[in-house]
Design an enzyme around this catalytic site. Structure first.
Site, PDB file in Angstrom:
ATOM      1  N   CYS A   2       4.682   0.500   5.790  1.00 37.08           N
ATOM      2  CA  CYS A   2       5.703   0.122   5.840  1.00 37.08           C
ATOM      3  C   CYS A   2       6.165  -0.737   4.498  1.00 37.08           C
ATOM      4  O   CYS A   2       5.231  -1.591   4.452  1.00 37.08           O
ATOM      5  CB  CYS A   2       5.924  -0.792   7.066  1.00 37.08           C
ATOM      6  SG  CYS A   2       5.969   0.235   8.659  1.00 37.08           S
ATOM      7  N   ARG A  27       4.795   3.173   0.740  1.00 34.99           N
ATOM      8  CA  ARG A  27       3.920   2.497   1.748  1.00 34.99           C
ATOM      9  C   ARG A  27       4.343   3.257   3.218  1.00 34.99           C
ATOM     10  O   ARG A  27       3.761   2.882   4.217  1.00 34.99           O
ATOM     11  CB  ARG A  27       4.513   0.951   1.890  1.00 34.99           C
ATOM     12  CG  ARG A  27       4.236   0.073   0.655  1.00 34.99           C
ATOM     13  CD  ARG A  27       4.696  -1.129   0.973  1.00 34.99           C
ATOM     14  NE  ARG A  27       4.006  -1.878   1.755  1.00 34.99           N
ATOM     15  CZ  ARG A  27       2.727  -2.552   1.499  1.00 34.99           C
ATOM     16  NH1 ARG A  27       2.508  -2.764   0.505  1.00 34.99           N
ATOM     17  NH2 ARG A  27       2.342  -3.140   2.390  1.00 34.99           N
ATOM     18  N   TRP A  76       6.450   3.461   8.020  1.00 34.77           N
ATOM     19  CA  TRP A  76       4.934   4.484   8.393  1.00 34.77           C
ATOM     20  C   TRP A  76       4.837   4.205  10.062  1.00 34.77           C
ATOM     21  O   TRP A  76       4.455   3.135  10.322  1.00 34.77           O
ATOM     22  CB  TRP A  76       3.912   4.187   7.669  1.00 34.77           C
ATOM     23  CG  TRP A  76       2.789   5.006   7.931  1.00 34.77           C
ATOM     24  CD1 TRP A  76       2.835   6.304   7.115  1.00 34.77           C
ATOM     25  CD2 TRP A  76       1.581   4.802   8.594  1.00 34.77           C
ATOM     26  NE1 TRP A  76       1.363   6.821   7.776  1.00 34.77           N
ATOM     27  CE2 TRP A  76       0.824   6.114   8.590  1.00 34.77           C
ATOM     28  CE3 TRP A  76       1.222   4.094   9.846  1.00 34.77           C
ATOM     29  CZ2 TRP A  76      -0.532   6.290   9.149  1.00 34.77           C
ATOM     30  CZ3 TRP A  76       0.194   4.158  10.489  1.00 34.77           C
ATOM     31  CH2 TRP A  76      -0.804   5.384  10.102  1.00 34.77           C
ATOM     32  N   ASN A 102       6.581  -5.232   9.636  1.00 38.26           N
ATOM     33  CA  ASN A 102       5.353  -4.299   8.977  1.00 38.26           C
ATOM     34  C   ASN A 102       3.998  -4.723   9.733  1.00 38.26           C
ATOM     35  O   ASN A 102       3.784  -6.029   9.778  1.00 38.26           O
ATOM     36  CB  ASN A 102       5.192  -4.538   7.399  1.00 38.26           C
ATOM     37  CG  ASN A 102       3.854  -4.009   6.931  1.00 38.26           C
ATOM     38  OD1 ASN A 102       3.443  -4.429   5.923  1.00 38.26           O
ATOM     39  ND2 ASN A 102       3.302  -3.025   7.284  1.00 38.26           N
ATOM     40  N   GLY A 103       3.403  -3.927  10.326  1.00 34.97           N
ATOM     41  CA  GLY A 103       2.027  -4.276  11.114  1.00 34.97           C
ATOM     42  C   GLY A 103       2.218  -3.898  12.597  1.00 34.97           C
ATOM     43  O   GLY A 103       2.813  -2.831  12.783  1.00 34.97           O
ATOM     44  N   GLU A 484     -14.842  12.209  -3.775  1.00 35.49           N
ATOM     45  CA  GLU A 484     -13.720  11.825  -4.541  1.00 35.49           C
ATOM     46  C   GLU A 484     -12.941  13.306  -4.561  1.00 35.49           C
ATOM     47  O   GLU A 484     -11.789  13.427  -4.298  1.00 35.49           O
ATOM     48  CB  GLU A 484     -13.721  10.999  -5.654  1.00 35.49           C
ATOM     49  CG  GLU A 484     -12.543  10.714  -6.329  1.00 35.49           C
ATOM     50  CD  GLU A 484     -11.373  10.268  -5.633  1.00 35.49           C
ATOM     51  OE1 GLU A 484     -11.703   9.775  -4.560  1.00 35.49           O
ATOM     52  OE2 GLU A 484     -10.297  10.071  -6.308  1.00 35.49           O
ATOM     53  N   LYS A 488      -9.454  14.131  -2.512  1.00 38.97           N
ATOM     54  CA  LYS A 488      -8.242  14.294  -3.196  1.00 38.97           C
ATOM     55  C   LYS A 488      -7.597  15.541  -2.660  1.00 38.97           C
ATOM     56  O   LYS A 488      -6.368  15.836  -2.721  1.00 38.97           O
ATOM     57  CB  LYS A 488      -8.423  14.368  -4.745  1.00 38.97           C
ATOM     58  CG  LYS A 488      -7.427  13.286  -5.424  1.00 38.97           C
ATOM     59  CD  LYS A 488      -7.113  12.005  -5.262  1.00 38.97           C
ATOM     60  CE  LYS A 488      -7.841  11.051  -4.200  1.00 38.97           C
ATOM     61  NZ  LYS A 488      -7.805   9.664  -4.535  1.00 38.97           N
ATOM     62  N   GLU A 491      -6.254  15.457   0.855  1.00 40.00           N
ATOM     63  CA  GLU A 491      -4.835  14.581   1.279  1.00 40.00           C
ATOM     64  C   GLU A 491      -3.742  15.446   0.502  1.00 40.00           C
ATOM     65  O   GLU A 491      -2.623  15.256   0.675  1.00 40.00           O
ATOM     66  CB  GLU A 491      -5.009  13.359   0.902  1.00 40.00           C
ATOM     67  CG  GLU A 491      -5.668  12.906  -0.528  1.00 40.00           C
ATOM     68  CD  GLU A 491      -5.810  11.233  -0.696  1.00 40.00           C
ATOM     69  OE1 GLU A 491      -5.103  10.598   0.204  1.00 40.00           O
ATOM     70  OE2 GLU A 491      -6.523  10.945  -1.398  1.00 40.00           O
ATOM     71  N   HIS A 507     -30.328  21.344   3.869  1.00 40.59           N
ATOM     72  CA  HIS A 507     -30.426  20.922   5.122  1.00 40.59           C
ATOM     73  C   HIS A 507     -29.094  21.044   6.316  1.00 40.59           C
ATOM     74  O   HIS A 507     -29.183  20.371   7.249  1.00 40.59           O
ATOM     75  CB  HIS A 507     -30.697  19.137   4.983  1.00 40.59           C
ATOM     76  CG  HIS A 507     -31.869  18.916   4.052  1.00 40.59           C
ATOM     77  ND1 HIS A 507     -32.854  19.020   4.485  1.00 40.59           N
ATOM     78  CD2 HIS A 507     -31.781  18.502   3.170  1.00 40.59           C
ATOM     79  CE1 HIS A 507     -33.787  18.614   3.462  1.00 40.59           C
ATOM     80  NE2 HIS A 507     -33.063  18.280   2.577  1.00 40.59           N
ATOM     81  N   LYS A 610       0.454   4.542   1.428  1.00 44.04           N
ATOM     82  CA  LYS A 610      -0.513   3.731   0.532  1.00 44.04           C
ATOM     83  C   LYS A 610      -0.678   2.339   1.125  1.00 44.04           C
ATOM     84  O   LYS A 610       0.314   1.824   1.556  1.00 44.04           O
ATOM     85  CB  LYS A 610       0.174   3.509  -0.993  1.00 44.04           C
ATOM     86  CG  LYS A 610      -0.877   3.462  -1.892  1.00 44.04           C
ATOM     87  CD  LYS A 610      -0.260   3.677  -3.370  1.00 44.04           C
ATOM     88  CE  LYS A 610      -1.099   3.418  -4.546  1.00 44.04           C
ATOM     89  NZ  LYS A 610      -2.337   4.429  -4.517  1.00 44.04           N
TER      90      LYS A 610
END
Ligand code: F6R
Length: 615
Positions: A2, A27, A76, A102-103, A484, A488, A491, A507, A610
């Site tokens: 947010c 965000r 968000w 936000n939260g 990584e 990437k 997402e 294994h 983000k």
């Protein structure tokens, strides 16, 4: 998560708010809304589900009255789906009060029950609307928005940044924060609030970081800060060290493309002023210099890509400084009763400096006696303020939701820490340190060369646009790079991807290999003294024998991989600890190009945001 923006000043709130939200859209992009109080003290608002552009189009078609005071939000979704009704701002007091949040308000259910019993009508499914009605209730008693906010936050549990405006107090925006970010932009006859400085950096580079459990009241000519008990509080002023153009696309097709292109510069700026004549100078560590001598264990805490950077650091710090290093996901760390004492150095890594899981782990570590060093890319952020010392990476603002250039900057910051600890502990000679410093200094041009030579990656990515699964293998420092690369791809391109330590394959994961399975392999240097190269070449043969299509990322001149790989992407030569970092840009570019080939938005992937400020 947010994005929040507030403004008091001239009569152009709408422009300032939409501009701020555009910069904060990374965000969250489920819905957006603004509320503005005009010069006559009338409050109007607009909000729409979808990306910010949907709201901008709505406002172009049906403008609201502009004015000198306003708040804006990009969401968000947590409580309640991404609908118009659940979008912020939430109105109360017959539409005279507007609030954004936000939260997560953890005790919203009992508070809502209390308000319902008082006859309040709710129009959304959000936890946030509770705060709007509480501030309105307290405002009716106090006729003062700051005091109403102060009384409200005393009732809330959880994490929040709240901003509120009330038509009866035009020219005032009140903000409060607990465990969620809030910074003030100091203007001339105007002031700003934002989740981060990006919200207002095109208007002012002077900023105030609002501390934990503080309330800020901005008017056109004043900013005042109190704590949750109502006592005056200090807020530290700082100068934003980048300008608005750094957060613009500047001709690139996406922020992601721009930020990958900035990877060499991110490394160079992170090294700047910290390496001299073959030695390391980390003034950043002065606040913990005494205790650093005693450190007998390092625990790195971080999430996602930042945690993979932490793994890079483990290899370097252990090899150079001979200190044991554990790397732990921040959200697991504090719930497992970790053993900590004054000789434990906890290193937290966060691009945003606001990730709630990491922030909570930092607090936990300090409460339990460890010293905390943060590696952070964002000035004024919460995590560095809650730490004993901070190494800022200077990667510049990252706007694309998926982290790219910050990953390399974080890795390099950890390498610097490793060399600093090696110097302190005398585990490397000055010649050995100088050799590693030279390797680090040579990294930016080599990264640039890798990016310049990566045309094959684009071709490969287009060719693989229909692929359903990609595996990534690496060993030693190549292992976190494989993780990584897989993250990437997941997402950005929404493709199943897994990163494995190449030695782990036999294994279990080798069962995944079937004809046509694409596998990227980060091949260690044949010069690696640990002789990992032939082992990884054997792994390649094992998967080729089972039908895998292998794309090897190998150093220039490594001919041994050629017979066994379907494609070879070349990276320049570097020392074994540093060379795998050169494989990062091709993997980032591959994920971006494949997502682009699928027609996806690489800057704002679905479901993500983000700066994850909820647990
Ligand atoms: C992946 C990504 C995330 C972040 C993670 C931590 O591309 O961006 O995995 O790395 O959410 O974020 P920071 O570094 O801001 O704490």
């Amino acid at each position: 998560m947010c994005g929040i923006v507030g403004y008091v000043g001239s009569a152009r709130s709408t422009e300032v708010l939409l501009g701020g939200l555009r910069r904060l859209e990374y965000r969250g992009y489920d819905s957006a809304g603004i509320a503005v109080i005009d010069a006559d003290g009338a409050l109007s608002s607009a909000k729409k589900a979808g990306k910010l552009q949907v709201l901008a189009d709505e406002l172009a078609e049906h403008p609201i009255a502009d004015g000198p005071t306003g708040i804006g939000h990009t969401r968000w979704a947590t409580h309640g789906g991404p609908t118009d009704g659940n979008a912020h701002p939430h109105l109360a007091d017959g539409g005279r009060l507007a609030l954004i949040h936000n939260g997560i308000i953890e005790n919203f259910a009992p508070l809502k029950a209390e308000l319902l019993a008082e006859g309040v009508e709710f129009t959304s499914e959000t936890d946030s609307e509770v705060a709007a009605h509480l501030v309105a209730r307290e405002f009716r008693q106090t006729h003062d928005l700051t005091e109403a906010m102060r009384r409200t936050v005393a009732l809330l549990e959880g994490a929040f940044t709240l901003l509120a405006v009330h038509a009866d107090q035009p020219g005032v925006v009140v903000g409060a924060r607990r465990n969620s970010p809030l910074v003030v932009g100091l203007g001339d006859g105007e002031n700003f609030l934002g989740s981060d400085v990006a919200a207002f950096v095109s208007y002012t580079q002077r900023a105030l970081a609002i501390g934990q459990d503080q309330i800020v009241t901005i008017r056109p000519d004043s900013v005042s800060v109190i704590d949750f008990d109502g006592n005056p509080a200090d807020a530290s002023e700082f100068e934003v060290n980048w300008d608005a153009s750094a957060a613009e696309k500047g001709g690139w097709s996406s922020f992601m493309a721009k930020e990958i292109s900035e990877e060499p510069e991110a490394v160079q700026k992170t090294l700047l002023g910290r390496v001299h004549d073959g030695a390391i100078t980390l003034h950043d560590l002065e606040p913990i210099a005494d205790r650093l001598q005693q450190v007998d264990r390092v625990i790195v805490i971080a999430c996602g890509t930042a945690a993979y950077a932490g793994l890079l650091g483990k290899y370097a710090i252990e090899q150079w400084a001979r200190v044991p290093v554990e790397v732990e996901l921040a959200h697991e760390f504090r719930y497992r009763d970790p053993v900590l004492d004054g000789r434990t150095l906890v290193v937290s890594i966060s691009q945003s400096g606001e990730t709630m899981d990491t922030l909570m782990a930092v607090k936990y570590a300090r409460e339990h006696g460890a010293q905390v060093l943060s590696i952070c890319n964002t000035q004024g952020a919460t995590i560095p303020r809650e730490s004993d010392a901070v190494i800022y990476t200077h990667a510049g603002p990252e706007v694309a939701v998926a982290s790219t250039k910050a990953f390399l900057a974080q890795g390099v910051a950890l390498y610097l820490l490793g060399l600093h600890l090696a110097t302190l502990r005398g585990t490397l000679s000055s010649e050995e340190i100088a050799a590693q410093v030279a390797e680090l200094e040579a990294l930016p041009p080599k990264l640039q060369q890798t990016i310049d030579d990566a045309a094959d990656v684009t071709t490969l990515a287009r060719w693989m646009a229909d692929t359903r699964s990609v595996l990534f293998l690496g060993r030693h420092v190549g292992y976190p790079i494989a993780l990584e690369g897989a993250l990437k791809l997941k997402e950005l391109a929404y493709i199943h991807a897994e990163g494995f330590a190449a030695g782990e394959l036999k294994h279990g994961p080798i069962a995944l290999i079937e004809p046509g399975q694409i596998v990227f392999v980060i091949v260690p240097s044949p010069r690696d003294p640990r002789s990992l190269h032939p082992k990884v070449v054997s792994n390649i043969q094992e998967i080729r024998a089972r039908g895998a299509r292998v794309i090897a990322i190998a150093e220039e001149g490594d001919a041994a991989v050629l017979p066994f790989a379907d494609e070879v992407l070349r990276i320049p030569l570097a020392s074994p600890l540093i060379e795998p970092l050169l494989a990062v840009a091709p993997l980032h570019m591959f994920a971006m190009e494949l997502a682009t080939a699928k027609g996806l938005d690489v800057d704002q992937p679905r479901n993500l945001a983000k700066s994850v400020t909820v647990e």
